[in-house]
Scaffold this motif. Structure first.
Motif, PDB file in Angstrom:
ATOM      1  N   ALA A  57      34.868  36.507  73.076  1.00  0.00           N
ATOM      2  CA  ALA A  57      34.079  36.803  71.878  1.00  0.00           C
ATOM      3  C   ALA A  57      32.621  37.102  72.196  1.00  0.00           C
ATOM      4  O   ALA A  57      31.924  37.724  71.387  1.00  0.00           O
ATOM      5  CB  ALA A  57      34.171  35.630  70.898  1.00  0.00           C
ATOM      6  N   HIS A  58      32.148  36.676  73.362  1.00  0.00           N
ATOM      7  CA  HIS A  58      30.760  36.939  73.766  1.00  0.00           C
ATOM      8  C   HIS A  58      30.685  37.967  74.897  1.00  0.00           C
ATOM      9  O   HIS A  58      29.655  38.060  75.571  1.00  0.00           O
ATOM     10  CB  HIS A  58      30.090  35.641  74.212  1.00  0.00           C
ATOM     11  N   SER A  59      31.720  38.740  75.087  1.00  0.00           N
ATOM     12  CA  SER A  59      31.840  39.610  76.245  1.00  0.00           C
ATOM     13  C   SER A  59      30.790  40.717  76.268  1.00  0.00           C
ATOM     14  O   SER A  59      30.697  41.530  75.335  1.00  0.00           O
ATOM     15  CB  SER A  59      33.236  40.235  76.283  1.00  0.00           C
ATOM     16  N   ARG A  86      35.059  34.465  61.249  1.00  0.00           N
ATOM     17  CA  ARG A  86      34.097  35.150  60.396  1.00  0.00           C
ATOM     18  C   ARG A  86      32.984  34.193  60.001  1.00  0.00           C
ATOM     19  O   ARG A  86      33.248  33.020  59.747  1.00  0.00           O
ATOM     20  CB  ARG A  86      34.797  35.679  59.137  1.00  0.00           C
ATOM     21  N   PRO A  87      31.750  34.648  59.915  1.00  0.00           N
ATOM     22  CA  PRO A  87      31.317  36.013  60.241  1.00  0.00           C
ATOM     23  C   PRO A  87      31.390  36.269  61.745  1.00  0.00           C
ATOM     24  O   PRO A  87      31.360  35.339  62.551  1.00  0.00           O
ATOM     25  CB  PRO A  87      29.870  36.043  59.745  1.00  0.00           C
ATOM     26  N   LEU A  88      31.470  37.539  62.100  1.00  0.00           N
ATOM     27  CA  LEU A  88      31.508  37.904  63.502  1.00  0.00           C
ATOM     28  C   LEU A  88      30.201  37.522  64.187  1.00  0.00           C
ATOM     29  O   LEU A  88      29.121  37.597  63.589  1.00  0.00           O
ATOM     30  CB  LEU A  88      31.727  39.414  63.646  1.00  0.00           C
ATOM     31  N   ASN A  89      30.297  37.121  65.445  1.00  0.00           N
ATOM     32  CA  ASN A  89      29.074  36.839  66.197  1.00  0.00           C
ATOM     33  C   ASN A  89      28.353  38.161  66.500  1.00  0.00           C
ATOM     34  O   ASN A  89      28.897  39.244  66.281  1.00  0.00           O
ATOM     35  CB  ASN A  89      29.385  36.033  67.462  1.00  0.00           C
ATOM     36  N   PRO A  90      27.101  38.110  66.983  1.00  0.00           N
ATOM     37  CA  PRO A  90      26.342  39.355  67.190  1.00  0.00           C
ATOM     38  C   PRO A  90      27.029  40.358  68.115  1.00  0.00           C
ATOM     39  O   PRO A  90      26.943  41.565  67.887  1.00  0.00           O
ATOM     40  CB  PRO A  90      25.021  38.858  67.786  1.00  0.00           C
ATOM     41  N   THR A  91      27.711  39.867  69.160  1.00  0.00           N
ATOM     42  CA  THR A  91      28.385  40.783  70.088  1.00  0.00           C
ATOM     43  C   THR A  91      29.479  41.573  69.386  1.00  0.00           C
ATOM     44  O   THR A  91      29.544  42.811  69.475  1.00  0.00           O
ATOM     45  CB  THR A  91      28.970  39.998  71.267  1.00  0.00           C
ATOM     46  N   LEU A  92      30.341  40.873  68.652  1.00  0.00           N
ATOM     47  CA  LEU A  92      31.463  41.553  67.990  1.00  0.00           C
ATOM     48  C   LEU A  92      30.996  42.370  66.794  1.00  0.00           C
ATOM     49  O   LEU A  92      31.561  43.434  66.505  1.00  0.00           O
ATOM     50  CB  LEU A  92      32.522  40.540  67.583  1.00  0.00           C
ATOM     51  N   ALA A  93      29.973  41.889  66.086  1.00  0.00           N
ATOM     52  CA  ALA A  93      29.428  42.668  64.976  1.00  0.00           C
ATOM     53  C   ALA A  93      28.861  43.998  65.482  1.00  0.00           C
ATOM     54  O   ALA A  93      29.045  45.050  64.847  1.00  0.00           O
ATOM     55  CB  ALA A  93      28.358  41.869  64.248  1.00  0.00           C
TER      56      ALA A  93
END
Length: 284
Positions: A57-59, A86-93
């Motif tokens: 998720a932080h890739s 949800r909400p998506l973290n900054p990386t996925l957003a």
């Protein structure tokens, strides 16, 4: 999408590093969106209509592939380890904002991501794609990362980098000549398996395993994506002293490890250490 290459080499003066010189290889400045070692890893993996990438998720790879797809106009799919939150973290957003389509695999299935049944199921759902393994760890990525050592040349005796999947370390070692060596810092707990991964990648990319690299296993600070108060304090202090943004998941652990090894006298007096800043904090 022109990169800034070679990336700058910046010397750090710090009284906590007696007897050695520290140079930062600023790969975080290569490109504003496709930063650091991901630019180097992706450079040999582009030219496809649809790219599928695996990552947590932080890739940083998920972020970089999404950015590259948005800039160059190819489709991107991100296969994320674990359940959707949800909400998506900054990386996925950021990835979604760039047009990447996300799908999730439970952790048991994710561990089998390299197997044919899992890949076949993904192709049945998404159609044909170019597959990027986690961390973009393949032979093309190793060749791309070899340029790090070539750019540094004889300006450093030791080149250090964080290790998540092994591709960057495998490439740096592949590009080394003479008596220079590479030191990787595992960013996850239980990282001994990474030694086998680096060896595998070198066999695939250059046909042999070199003996000029090692991996430090004791600087993961609790595991992947963990940033305890001790590490946060070190990173914030480094930023304040030197004006260099420090990414917490990978770069901070490498830098903290280097400082610890200097304190322990593990580098010979006069050693020139180049630390590869493999990415910028997000959001930067």
């Amino acid at each position: 999408m022109e990169p800034r290459l070679p990336s700058p080499l910046m010397e750090i003066e710090d009284r906590r590093l007696p007897g050695v010189r520290l140079l930062l290889k600023r790969d975080d400045l290569i490109h504003a969106q496709v930063t650091g070692n991901k630019w180097r890893k992706l450079s040999g993996n582009l030219g496809h209509e649809r790219v599928l990438a695996f990552g947590g998720a932080h890739s940083n790879l998920i972020r970089a592939v999404a950015s590259a797809g948005h800039l160059l106009g190819f489709e991107t799919i991100g296969v994320i380890r674990g359940e959707e939150h949800r909400p998506l973290n900054p990386t996925l957003a950021h990835a979604v904002a760039c047009g990447m389509r996300l799908t999730y695999l439970d952790r048991t299935t994710y561990r089998l991501k390299h197997t044919q049944p899992v890949i076949d199921a993904l192709r049945a759902r998404w159609g044909p794609f170019h597959l990027l393994p986690e961390g973009a760890g393949n032979a093309a990525a190793v060749v791309g990362c070899a340029a790090i050592a070539e750019e540094i040349g004889d300006l450093a005796d030791v080149i250090c980098c964080p290790v998540g999947t092994g591709g960057t370390l495998a490439g740096i070692s592949a590009g080394l000549t003479g008596a220079r060596r590479a030191v990787g810092f595992a960013v996850l707990k239980g990282g001994a398996f990474l030694r086998d991964e680096v060896a595998r990648l070198q066999r695939e990319a250059i046909g042999r395993v070199k003996d000029d690299w090692t991996i430090e296993l004791d600087y993961h600070f609790g595991g992947y994506a963990r940033c305890p108060a001790e590490l946060e304090g070190f990173a914030a202090d480094f930023e304040a002293r030197h004006g260099v943004p420090v990414e917490r998941i990978y770069v901070a652990k490498m830098l903290a490890g280097i400082f610890a090894m200097v304190r322990e006298g593990r580098f010979s007096p006069g050693t020139r250490i180049a630390a590869v800043v493999t990415g910028a904090p997000f959001p930067s």
